[in-house]
Design a protein around this motif. Structure first.
Motif, PDB file in Angstrom:
ATOM      1  N   LEU A 254     -37.818   1.948  27.994  1.00  0.00           N
ATOM      2  CA  LEU A 254     -36.542   2.551  28.338  1.00  0.00           C
ATOM      3  C   LEU A 254     -36.531   3.022  29.795  1.00  0.00           C
ATOM      4  CD1 LEU A 254     -33.797   3.274  27.146  1.00  0.00           C
ATOM      5  CD2 LEU A 254     -34.727   5.502  26.488  1.00  0.00           C
ATOM      6  N   GLY A 255     -37.655   3.562  30.267  1.00  0.00           N
ATOM      7  CA  GLY A 255     -37.730   4.008  31.651  1.00  0.00           C
ATOM      8  C   GLY A 255     -37.595   2.861  32.635  1.00  0.00           C
ATOM      9  N   GLU A 256     -38.289   1.740  32.359  1.00  0.00           N
ATOM     10  CA  GLU A 256     -38.168   0.571  33.231  1.00  0.00           C
ATOM     11  C   GLU A 256     -36.749   0.035  33.242  1.00  0.00           C
ATOM     12  OE1 GLU A 256     -42.113  -2.013  34.079  1.00  0.00           O
ATOM     13  OE2 GLU A 256     -40.844  -2.613  32.400  1.00  0.00           O
ATOM     14  N   TYR A 257     -36.135  -0.028  32.075  1.00  0.00           N
ATOM     15  CA  TYR A 257     -34.767  -0.539  31.959  1.00  0.00           C
ATOM     16  C   TYR A 257     -33.791   0.340  32.736  1.00  0.00           C
ATOM     17  CZ  TYR A 257     -30.193  -0.771  29.644  1.00  0.00           C
ATOM     18  OH  TYR A 257     -28.853  -0.818  29.374  1.00  0.00           O
ATOM     19  N   ARG A 258     -33.874   1.640  32.556  1.00  0.00           N
ATOM     20  CA  ARG A 258     -32.954   2.540  33.255  1.00  0.00           C
ATOM     21  C   ARG A 258     -33.136   2.483  34.764  1.00  0.00           C
ATOM     22  NH1 ARG A 258     -32.460   8.290  30.002  1.00  0.00           N
ATOM     23  NH2 ARG A 258     -31.212   7.536  28.232  1.00  0.00           N
ATOM     24  N   GLN A 259     -34.386   2.424  35.207  1.00  0.00           N
ATOM     25  CA  GLN A 259     -34.637   2.366  36.638  1.00  0.00           C
ATOM     26  C   GLN A 259     -34.064   1.098  37.237  1.00  0.00           C
ATOM     27  OE1 GLN A 259     -38.758   2.511  37.711  1.00  0.00           O
ATOM     28  NE2 GLN A 259     -38.363   2.550  39.905  1.00  0.00           N
ATOM     29  N   LEU A 260     -34.234  -0.028  36.553  1.00  0.00           N
ATOM     30  CA  LEU A 260     -33.723  -1.297  37.044  1.00  0.00           C
ATOM     31  C   LEU A 260     -32.202  -1.274  37.138  1.00  0.00           C
ATOM     32  CD1 LEU A 260     -34.027  -4.291  37.781  1.00  0.00           C
ATOM     33  CD2 LEU A 260     -34.055  -4.802  35.325  1.00  0.00           C
ATOM     34  N   CYS A 300     -22.362  -6.546  41.214  1.00  0.00           N
ATOM     35  CA  CYS A 300     -23.423  -5.783  40.555  1.00  0.00           C
ATOM     36  C   CYS A 300     -23.677  -6.301  39.146  1.00  0.00           C
ATOM     37  CB  CYS A 300     -23.039  -4.304  40.516  1.00  0.00           C
ATOM     38  SG  CYS A 300     -24.237  -3.247  39.684  1.00  0.00           S
ATOM     39  N   ALA A 301     -22.598  -6.581  38.412  1.00  0.00           N
ATOM     40  CA  ALA A 301     -22.756  -7.078  37.040  1.00  0.00           C
ATOM     41  C   ALA A 301     -23.494  -8.408  37.016  1.00  0.00           C
ATOM     42  CB  ALA A 301     -21.383  -7.212  36.391  1.00  0.00           C
ATOM     43  N   LEU A 302     -23.149  -9.323  37.934  1.00  0.00           N
ATOM     44  CA  LEU A 302     -23.821 -10.629  37.978  1.00  0.00           C
ATOM     45  C   LEU A 302     -25.283 -10.484  38.385  1.00  0.00           C
ATOM     46  CD1 LEU A 302     -20.987 -12.763  39.612  1.00  0.00           C
ATOM     47  CD2 LEU A 302     -21.803 -12.886  37.247  1.00  0.00           C
ATOM     48  N   GLU A 303     -25.563  -9.567  39.328  1.00  0.00           N
ATOM     49  CA  GLU A 303     -26.966  -9.350  39.701  1.00  0.00           C
ATOM     50  C   GLU A 303     -27.742  -8.736  38.547  1.00  0.00           C
ATOM     51  OE1 GLU A 303     -29.561  -6.876  43.013  1.00  0.00           O
ATOM     52  OE2 GLU A 303     -27.579  -7.653  43.546  1.00  0.00           O
ATOM     53  N   LEU A 304     -27.089  -7.846  37.789  1.00  0.00           N
ATOM     54  CA  LEU A 304     -27.763  -7.260  36.623  1.00  0.00           C
ATOM     55  C   LEU A 304     -28.075  -8.317  35.576  1.00  0.00           C
ATOM     56  CD1 LEU A 304     -26.019  -3.813  36.002  1.00  0.00           C
ATOM     57  CD2 LEU A 304     -28.434  -4.231  36.465  1.00  0.00           C
ATOM     58  N   VAL A 305     -27.177  -9.301  35.410  1.00  0.00           N
ATOM     59  CA  VAL A 305     -27.451 -10.382  34.458  1.00  0.00           C
ATOM     60  C   VAL A 305     -28.749 -11.079  34.830  1.00  0.00           C
ATOM     61  CG1 VAL A 305     -26.670 -12.643  33.637  1.00  0.00           C
ATOM     62  CG2 VAL A 305     -25.038 -10.748  33.810  1.00  0.00           C
ATOM     63  N   ILE A 327     -23.132  -6.650  28.971  1.00  0.00           N
ATOM     64  CA  ILE A 327     -22.404  -5.904  30.001  1.00  0.00           C
ATOM     65  C   ILE A 327     -20.911  -6.118  29.807  1.00  0.00           C
ATOM     66  CG2 ILE A 327     -22.058  -5.576  32.476  1.00  0.00           C
ATOM     67  CD1 ILE A 327     -24.829  -6.802  32.909  1.00  0.00           C
ATOM     68  N   GLY A 328     -20.152  -5.024  29.864  1.00  0.00           N
ATOM     69  CA  GLY A 328     -18.698  -5.080  29.836  1.00  0.00           C
ATOM     70  C   GLY A 328     -18.138  -4.459  31.092  1.00  0.00           C
ATOM     71  N   LEU A 329     -17.119  -5.088  31.708  1.00  0.00           N
ATOM     72  CA  LEU A 329     -16.584  -4.621  32.983  1.00  0.00           C
ATOM     73  C   LEU A 329     -15.059  -4.677  32.953  1.00  0.00           C
ATOM     74  CD1 LEU A 329     -17.232  -3.724  35.907  1.00  0.00           C
ATOM     75  CD2 LEU A 329     -17.274  -6.151  36.544  1.00  0.00           C
ATOM     76  N   HIS A 330     -14.425  -3.568  33.336  1.00  0.00           N
ATOM     77  CA  HIS A 330     -12.965  -3.477  33.347  1.00  0.00           C
ATOM     78  C   HIS A 330     -12.521  -2.676  34.557  1.00  0.00           C
ATOM     79  CE1 HIS A 330      -8.901  -3.487  31.981  1.00  0.00           C
ATOM     80  NE2 HIS A 330      -8.863  -2.211  31.645  1.00  0.00           N
ATOM     81  N   TYR A 331     -11.293  -2.908  35.006  1.00  0.00           N
ATOM     82  CA  TYR A 331     -10.732  -2.225  36.173  1.00  0.00           C
ATOM     83  C   TYR A 331      -9.398  -1.611  35.791  1.00  0.00           C
ATOM     84  CZ  TYR A 331      -9.263  -1.329  41.000  1.00  0.00           C
ATOM     85  OH  TYR A 331      -8.863  -0.728  42.166  1.00  0.00           O
ATOM     86  N   GLY A 332      -9.177  -0.340  36.172  1.00  0.00           N
ATOM     87  CA  GLY A 332      -7.927   0.326  35.858  1.00  0.00           C
ATOM     88  C   GLY A 332      -7.925   1.764  36.341  1.00  0.00           C
ATOM     89  N   THR A 333      -6.985   2.532  35.865  1.00  0.00           N
ATOM     90  CA  THR A 333      -6.829   3.930  36.274  1.00  0.00           C
ATOM     91  C   THR A 333      -7.713   4.836  35.431  1.00  0.00           C
ATOM     92  OG1 THR A 333      -4.530   3.500  36.915  1.00  0.00           O
ATOM     93  CG2 THR A 333      -5.170   5.794  36.609  1.00  0.00           C
ATOM     94  N   VAL A 334      -8.397   5.767  36.106  1.00  0.00           N
ATOM     95  CA  VAL A 334      -9.280   6.717  35.429  1.00  0.00           C
ATOM     96  C   VAL A 334      -9.032   8.110  36.001  1.00  0.00           C
ATOM     97  CG1 VAL A 334     -11.068   4.981  34.991  1.00  0.00           C
ATOM     98  CG2 VAL A 334     -11.166   6.389  37.065  1.00  0.00           C
TER      99      VAL A 334
END
Length: 448
Positions: A254-260, A300-305, A327-334
């Motif tokens: 989990l530590g390696e995954y989070r750091q990456l 970023c999402a593609l590099e993470l893949v 990975i899920g990615l969306h764009y909108g108002t927050v």
């Protein structure tokens, strides 16, 4: 109180304080050897011997019991009493006269010890030392004035308001100035510690570049409404892995995954909103929005893949469970910002955009694809869509949402789910044994 910003500063300050203490001792010895203390030789001998003992004990305390505040206060009180004893030897120890033989060396000792206390930058100790010395000094001058022959009040005041009182006032002003410096230091230190804690708190969410800019510009981080890209990253079958994995190995993976994941997000100017077990939520466009938020989020999402695929392969080679990522990615108002709840400040982003991004990550798992992107992300790109094996699915239904949306996902021949969810290339997996045979050391695992 010790400074938490740089421990060496405290050590350097204590070293200067010790040097000043022995400078004062050298002046006492010189004053004794050179004479000029008729009628007070015995007192000076006592002061020199006692002060040497106090100095040695003070150095030992600084070396071995530096955080013992009551001992530090005791040494300050003893120093003040020795100064009062020197004053007594000159003011009350001899016959009554207009000149009380306050020699230059005797006064220098009082002022040097005051500076020595001031170097501790503790206004409480400055008050203790100066309070004892000033009270003793003024009291002895008043007693001396009362001992002078005086016919009326005016003569009595004249005996009291003389050059000796001027020296006392000078000492008092010096003590007051040192007190103000110590108070300003306390205030500056508190502000510096507060800023350091704020920086550490912000570094949990933002990249170092963003943290530095926020501190330099002093941007407000209250809740604000703006457009942003939201990304959710999660591991498939992590729950099954966590149920059988020993705690050290679980923490290692989990530590390696989070750091990456967090490092990749930071490199693209994103913000880590929160960690949720094996889930990571990231924001692009808050607190500093740009026109390329969607571009940076998709890059970023593609590099993470690619990075998480390499991580899975490295885990395979080292006998660790190789977990697929979604990975899920969306764009909108927050609506996002830092919420201060008193003892804890937390960066948060809320809104329907967040819910959609999380559902897209869930869809990625069901489609056995590493990445699902909404058409809103694609439409807000300022550059061309990055090359990938894109598959467009119009009018995709999301769980808990009435209106369908168009999505894009990566179709990969090797992204499908296998019978063995933890691919270890012939090795036993967590589902085939009760626990792992060994826990790998960090240096044995290639995370490049």
């Amino acid at each position: 109180m010790k400074s938490s910003l740089h421990p060496d500063w405290d050590s350097d300050r204590e070293t200067r304080s010790i040097l000043l203490r022995f400078v004062a001792f050298a002046i006492l010895v010189a004053n004794l050897v050179l004479g000029g203390n008729e009628g007070a030789m015995t007192t000076h001998h006592v002061v020199v011997v006692v002060y040497l003992g106090i100095s040695v004990a003070s150095v030992a305390t600084t070396r071995f019991l530096a955080r013992n505040s009551w001992l530090n206060t005791l040494f300050v009180v003893l120093d003040a009493l020795l100064v009062a004893l020197l004053l007594y030897a000159h003011i009350l120890g001899g016959p009554v006269s207009e000149n009380h033989n306050l020699t230059t060396s005797g006064l220098v000792v009082a002022f040097i010890l005051l500076v020595h206390i001031g170097l501790k930058l503790d206004r409480r100790l400055v008050l203790v030392f100066s309070g004892i010395v000033l009270t003793s000094w003024v009291t002895m001058l008043a007693i001396t004035a009362a001992r002078h022959p005086a016919d009326d009040v005016a003569s009595l005041l004249a005996s009291f308001l003389n050059q000796d009182l001027g020296l006392t006032v000078s000492f008092g002003f010096t003590a007051f100035a040192i007190y103000l410096l110590a108070r300003d230091h306390d205030r500056t230190r508190r502000e510096a510690i507060k800023a350091d804690r704020r920086r550490l708190n912000l570094s949990r969410f933002f990249s170092p570049f963003v943290v530095g800019e926020l501190q330099e510009r002093g941007d407000a981080l209250g809740l604000q409404r703006r457009n942003a890209a939201i990304m959710f990253v999660d591991l498939r079958d992590f729950t099954s892995f966590a149920e059988t994995a020993p705690a050290p190995e679980l923490a290692f993976v989990l530590g390696e995954y989070r750091q990456l994941v967090s490092q990749t997000i930071f490199e693209h100017g994103g913000t880590v909103d929160k960690f949720m077990g094996d889930g990571v939520m990231a924001v692009f466009g808050h607190p500093k929005p740009t026109e390329e938020d969607a571009d940076r989020a998709l890059a970023c999402a593609l590099e993470l893949v690619d990075a998480l695929t390499d991580w899975k392969r490295h885990s395979n080679r080292n006998g660790l469970p190789a977990l697929h990522a979604a990975i899920g990615l969306h764009y909108g108002t927050v609506v996002g910002g830092v919420l201060d709840s008193g003892c804890h400040s937390e960066f948060t982003v809320i809104g329907d955009t967040v819910n959609v991004a999380q559902r897209l990550e869930t869809m990625a798992k069901s489609l056995a694809t590493p990445l699902v992107v909404s058409s809103d992300v694609i439409s807000h790109l300022h550059s061309t869509v990055p090359y990938a094996a894109w598959v467009k699915q119009p009018l995709a239904m999301l769980h808990g949402r009435r209106e369908p949306i168009d999505v894009w996902y990566i179709g990969r021949r090797d992204s499908g789910r296998t019978d063995n969810p933890y691919e270890t290339e012939g090795r036993q997996t967590a589902t085939q044994r009760s626990d792992f045979q060994s826990v790998p050391r960090a240096k044995d695992v290639d995370t490049a």
